[in-house]
Design an enzyme around this catalytic site. Structure first.
Site, PDB file in Angstrom:
ATOM      1  N   LEU A 518       6.197 -10.376 -10.130  1.00  0.00           N
ATOM      2  CA  LEU A 518       5.358 -10.967  -9.079  1.00  0.00           C
ATOM      3  C   LEU A 518       4.063 -10.195  -8.892  1.00  0.00           C
ATOM      4  O   LEU A 518       3.059 -10.752  -8.453  1.00  0.00           O
ATOM      5  CB  LEU A 518       6.120 -10.991  -7.754  1.00  0.00           C
ATOM      6  CG  LEU A 518       7.356 -11.890  -7.687  1.00  0.00           C
ATOM      7  CD1 LEU A 518       8.067 -11.714  -6.344  1.00  0.00           C
ATOM      8  CD2 LEU A 518       6.964 -13.347  -7.892  1.00  0.00           C
ATOM      9  N   GLY A 519       4.085  -8.913  -9.187  1.00  0.00           N
ATOM     10  CA  GLY A 519       2.892  -8.095  -9.017  1.00  0.00           C
ATOM     11  C   GLY A 519       3.214  -6.636  -9.251  1.00  0.00           C
ATOM     12  O   GLY A 519       4.367  -6.245  -9.380  1.00  0.00           O
ATOM     13  N   ARG A 520       2.157  -5.838  -9.294  1.00  0.00           N
ATOM     14  CA  ARG A 520       2.343  -4.403  -9.481  1.00  0.00           C
ATOM     15  C   ARG A 520       1.233  -3.647  -8.787  1.00  0.00           C
ATOM     16  O   ARG A 520       0.140  -4.176  -8.552  1.00  0.00           O
ATOM     17  CB  ARG A 520       2.406  -4.027 -10.963  1.00  0.00           C
ATOM     18  CG  ARG A 520       1.183  -4.403 -11.781  1.00  0.00           C
ATOM     19  CD  ARG A 520       1.310  -3.860 -13.208  1.00  0.00           C
ATOM     20  NE  ARG A 520       2.443  -4.444 -13.904  1.00  0.00           N
ATOM     21  CZ  ARG A 520       3.093  -3.822 -14.905  1.00  0.00           C
ATOM     22  NH1 ARG A 520       2.708  -2.609 -15.277  1.00  0.00           N
ATOM     23  NH2 ARG A 520       4.105  -4.411 -15.499  1.00  0.00           N
ATOM     24  N   GLY A 521       1.529  -2.413  -8.395  1.00  0.00           N
ATOM     25  CA  GLY A 521       0.550  -1.574  -7.723  1.00  0.00           C
ATOM     26  C   GLY A 521       0.879  -0.120  -7.931  1.00  0.00           C
ATOM     27  O   GLY A 521       1.681   0.242  -8.807  1.00  0.00           O
ATOM     28  N   SER A 523       2.629   1.862  -6.224  1.00  0.00           N
ATOM     29  CA  SER A 523       3.977   2.294  -5.867  1.00  0.00           C
ATOM     30  C   SER A 523       5.054   1.754  -6.790  1.00  0.00           C
ATOM     31  O   SER A 523       6.182   2.241  -6.772  1.00  0.00           O
ATOM     32  CB  SER A 523       4.294   1.866  -4.427  1.00  0.00           C
ATOM     33  OG  SER A 523       4.192   0.466  -4.286  1.00  0.00           O
ATOM     34  N   GLY A 524       4.764   0.723  -7.576  1.00  0.00           N
ATOM     35  CA  GLY A 524       5.772   0.181  -8.469  1.00  0.00           C
ATOM     36  C   GLY A 524       5.527  -1.272  -8.809  1.00  0.00           C
ATOM     37  O   GLY A 524       4.495  -1.860  -8.468  1.00  0.00           O
ATOM     38  N   VAL A 526       6.938  -5.315  -8.773  1.00  0.00           N
ATOM     39  CA  VAL A 526       7.751  -6.216  -7.957  1.00  0.00           C
ATOM     40  C   VAL A 526       8.214  -7.390  -8.808  1.00  0.00           C
ATOM     41  O   VAL A 526       7.415  -8.010  -9.519  1.00  0.00           O
ATOM     42  CB  VAL A 526       6.963  -6.731  -6.737  1.00  0.00           C
ATOM     43  CG1 VAL A 526       7.844  -7.628  -5.877  1.00  0.00           C
ATOM     44  CG2 VAL A 526       6.420  -5.565  -5.927  1.00  0.00           C
ATOM     45  N   LYS A 540      11.362  -4.446  -5.553  1.00  0.00           N
ATOM     46  CA  LYS A 540      10.348  -3.476  -5.978  1.00  0.00           C
ATOM     47  C   LYS A 540      11.029  -2.330  -6.710  1.00  0.00           C
ATOM     48  O   LYS A 540      11.895  -1.636  -6.165  1.00  0.00           O
ATOM     49  CB  LYS A 540       9.563  -2.948  -4.786  1.00  0.00           C
ATOM     50  CG  LYS A 540       8.625  -1.794  -5.152  1.00  0.00           C
ATOM     51  CD  LYS A 540       7.655  -1.461  -4.040  1.00  0.00           C
ATOM     52  CE  LYS A 540       6.560  -2.478  -3.957  1.00  0.00           C
ATOM     53  NZ  LYS A 540       5.475  -2.039  -3.050  1.00  0.00           N
ATOM     54  N   ASP A 633      -3.643   1.124   3.669  1.00  0.00           N
ATOM     55  CA  ASP A 633      -4.213   0.284   2.608  1.00  0.00           C
ATOM     56  C   ASP A 633      -4.218  -1.183   3.051  1.00  0.00           C
ATOM     57  O   ASP A 633      -3.661  -2.053   2.383  1.00  0.00           O
ATOM     58  CB  ASP A 633      -3.425   0.455   1.313  1.00  0.00           C
ATOM     59  CG  ASP A 633      -4.193  -0.070   0.092  1.00  0.00           C
ATOM     60  OD1 ASP A 633      -5.411  -0.298   0.219  1.00  0.00           O
ATOM     61  OD2 ASP A 633      -3.575  -0.254  -0.965  1.00  0.00           O
TER      62      ASP A 633
END
Length: 795
Positions: A518-521, A523-524, A526, A540, A633
């Site tokens: 679904l996404g990433r950033g 912190s990890g 998802v 996550k 953030d």
């Protein structure tokens, strides 16, 4: 033959004697009509499964006794019901009996009746204690004619119903069975309510009295009033309130209790230790309980909740703060004899004899001086100043983000010290608890204090170095051999409110081997998943920076106590070997940036709702969470929209896991995002909740304009604030040239809306956005004040 007969009769006599002796000192499965239990006999009525006992109960060091029911296997024999909570009996001659008319009666040594049931039916044959903990009177047909479940004290057991005419009442204090002042009951509006009902005042404090029924997630369209705790650990109420124990599941003994501090909690019993674990609580901030500190007192976190007296007042009973504080002066004074002492960041709930919006502080002071009833005034800085004149000081609460102070009227001759609870920056993004220091009237020499702390730090440093070796070896052994220790698990569960522990295999299966990203950033990553109960979730998978146990449990401490409609809810976690995963609710409509910066844009009504909902979520984090969480953030990518396009803030609490200047930290990914970072970051100044206010302001201005402000940069520049400064200066010029009309608003708002928006709301939102992005953080409003401003122009 004769000898054998004599032997037989002798053995029979011996067995009967032993049996009678044993029965006289053993527990009963029931108490039959005509029989009695005396306080000296130490005889109990026991449930068939031996989970509960019923009989005479004495508190340690007391000669008074209560007829009570308690958990057999809890270490402290936790009492769940008392018949005579306010009328104890003597340690000699007191007894409980079932009379011939079917009444169960508790009598004292002199024969006086201290308690009795309301049954007068000769059909009553016996009293029994059921496996549920319910003491009942039955007839020959087994029908229940009376039950203790109908007259609860401070505890609700699984399968017990709280209905219209019943209430739970707290203990007056710890170590006493006297009735206290806190109650759980259904109000006239059909809403389950916690109220402080003392001799001096009556005040509802849960659900949040600042919001209406529906904002609190309740409904009053329920014809019946009923609440209960089920065997799974779920608490249900007919007003649509629900809560669940952190260790939800069958096989655990639980209870719902309104404690002497006014908080409502679900407890779970650890069978191996006999100790109780807090599995859920209604209020994350104990100081939200009205009256917990009494009149003229203030509830503070230092760092655990405690009570202090308002300056000029002294405690009445140090062992019972509900009695509050009394004035150390004569309250009948002329204006020439009084002065005002400021109690910073402090409010007192209610007792406003006057309220004036858009008022100066000097005018507020004069208003208080002109009213003989006034004991103090509170001055809040929500936009323009708001003045509240107080006739009494009840439910004092000190918060580092309360936007104002209370000024208490005392004699000019009285010398007092102002309590200085919050020193420096209480709300930080660093991995530590909110720093709260309690001020004292006493003053200490700075040199002595410095020497004392140098000594302490030196001693702790030496001791810590030795302990570090043992702790490192111990944790390595435990995790290598056994995984997470049970003590760590218990500690986590105590501070969590709605978590379920998942194993890695479950989540691997739920996400189809982590297939759909679904996404990433920072912190990890998802992944989308479906649990075995068909719930859609976002899982996550935390990165390597989260592998340390201290980091992981720090996140648990933060997120585990947080629950708000405008925050993404966390359903559980997984911690197995090197795997660290968090399980969140799945939010279907992606993030805000997907609905603002492209052709699939939101209408004005939805944009304003997102602005208000996001403000409410941040206000909850800043002002209501016990740890006063800062997001660090705030940006459109971290604001998700549900199926009804309501905002839910994601990734709150993660910032606490990173040290500001730690190795490998990337400020663009972890500590904020360019275009949304407050100037404090670049200037290396202390970080407070105002960094979130700044980010929120940028998001609001972007929603109004419909484009990313960070893309406005012209030419080569490293100053990410220039585009925002340019926009802010342009808008401020338009506001100043508006000459009283709102025509300038049309040139600011997203032209794709084609003029279909509320001018009043747009003007308010623009001004809020501009105030939030002030370079000087002291000029930025708090999120609580933003919520108040937006709610006043909500349509």
């Amino acid at each position: 033959m004769r000898d054998q007969t004599l032997k037989f009769h002798f053995l029979l006599f011996l067995l009967i004697t032993i049996s009678l002796f044993h029965s006289a000192n053993s527990n009963y499965l029931n108490l039959r009509r005509g029989a009695s239990i005396s306080v000296e006999g130490n005889t109990l009525i026991t449930s068939p499964d031996n989970s509960f006992n019923c009989g005479f109960y004495a508190l340690p060091g007391s000669n008074a006794y209560w007829f009570a029911i308690w958990f057999t296997n809890s270490k402290d024999k936790t009492v769940v019901w008392t018949a005579n909570r306010d009328r104890p009996v003597s340690s000699r001659g007191s007894r409980v009996s079932i009379r011939g008319d079917g009444t169960m009666v508790l009598t004292d040594v002199d024969g006086s009746v201290k308690w009795q049931t309301n049954t007068t039916s000769t059909d009553v044959v016996a009293a029994e204690l059921l496996n549920t903990g319910n003491l009942v009177l039955k007839n020959l047909q087994g029908e229940i004619l009376w039950q203790s479940f109908d007259v609860p004290t401070d505890t609700l057991l699984p399968s017990q119903r709280l209905t219209k005419n019943k209430r739970l009442t707290s203990l007056l204090r710890k170590g006493s069975f006297e009735s206290g002042y806190f109650n759980l009951y259904f109000g006239a509006d059909n809403v389950l309510t916690l109220i402080s009902d003392s001799p001096e005042t009556s005040s509802i404090y849960w659900p949040d009295p600042y919001y209406d029924i529906y904002t609190n997630g309740r409904t009053n369209y329920n014809s019946s009033r009923i609440a209960f705790l089920d065997d799974m650990g779920m608490f249900h109420s007919s007003d649509k309130f629900q809560a669940s124990a952190s260790d939800k599941g069958f096989g655990t003994k639980r209870r719902l209790t309104i404690d002497h501090d006014g908080n409502l909690r679900i407890y779970s019993l650890n069978n191996s230790t006999g100790l109780w674990m807090i599995a859920w609580q209604a209020l994350s901030q104990p100081c939200q309980v009205h009256g917990v500190c009494g009149r003229n007192a203030i509830c503070v976190y230092a760092p655990i909740p405690k009570c202090i007296c308002t300056p000029g007042f002294e405690v009445i009973n140090p062992s019972d703060w509900s009695a509050g504080c009394k004035p150390a002066f004569n309250e009948t004074l002329s204006n020439s004899q009084v002065k005002f002492v400021e109690v910073s960041q402090t409010d007192y709930f209610g007792y406003d004899i006057d309220f004036q919006p858009d008022f100066s502080m000097e005018a507020c002071r004069e208003l208080c001086l002109g009213d003989s009833r006034c004991r103090a005034f509170t001055y809040r800085t929500w936009g323009e100043g708001h003045c509240y004149v107080k006739s009494s000081l009840f439910s004092g609460f000190m918060s580092p983000d309360f936007p104002g102070s209370t000024y208490v009227k005392i004699p000019r001759s009285l010398q007092v010290s102002k309590p200085s609870i919050f020193q420096g920056s209480s709300n930080t993004c660093e991995h530590r608890e909110a720093e709260i220091l309690v001020g004292s009237v006493s003053k200490y020499d700075s040199t002595r204090r410095m020497v004392r702390w140098v000594y302490i730090y030196s001693f702790c440093g030496a001791l810590g170095a030795i302990e570090l070796i043992f702790i490192t070896l111990g944790w390595w052994f435990l995790f290598r051999k056994h995984g997470v220790p049970a003590s760590v698990e218990a500690g986590y569960r105590m501070i969590s409110s709605h978590f379920t522990r998942f194993n890695y295999g479950e989540l691997k299966k739920a996400t189809n081997n982590f297939r759909e990203e679904l996404g990433r950033g920072g912190s990890g990553i998802v992944y989308k998943g479906v649990l075995s109960d068909d719930r859609m979730v976002a899982v996550k998978r935390l990165g390597d920076v989260f592998q340390g146990q201290d980091h992981f449990w720090a996140e648990m401490r933060t997120i585990g106590k947080i629950n708000h409609i405008n925050l993404v809810r966390m359903w559980g976690y997984c911690s197995e070997r090197r795997h660290r995963l968090l399980v969140y609710e799945y939010v279907s409509n992606m993030s805000l940036d997907k609905h603002i910066f492209n052709s699939n844009f939101l209408g004005w009504k939805q944009r304003f709702a997102v602005a208000l909902g996001t403000a409410k979520g941040l206000a909850y984090l800043h002002h209501e969470c016990l740890e006063w969480v800062i997001h660090c953030d705030v940006k459109p990518e971290n604001i998700l929209l549900d199926s009804g396009l309501q905002p839910k803030i994601a990734d709150f609490g993660l910032a606490k896991l990173f040290q500001r200047d730690g190795p490998g930290s990337e400020i663009s990914k972890i500590r904020g995002t360019q275009g949304y970072m407050a100037p404090e970051w670049a200037l290396n100044l202390p970080i407070t909740a105002k960094v979130d206010v700044y980010g929120y302001g940028v998001v609001v201005l972007e929603m109004i304009k419909g484009i990313k402000l960070s893309n406005w940069a012209v030419g080569d520049t490293d100053d990410h604030e220039i585009p925002l400064k340019t926009f802010s200066r342009t808008v401020k010029e338009k506001v100043q040239c508006g000459c009283g009309n709102s025509s300038w608003v049309d040139s600011i708002v997203d032209p794709r809306l084609e003029g279909k928006f509320s001018r009043k709301q747009a003007e308010t939102l623009i001004k809020v956005g501009l105030s939030c992005v002030e370079e000087n953080k002291s000029k930025r409003p708090t999120m609580a004040s933003v919520v108040q401003i937006l709610m006043e122009c909500e349509e």
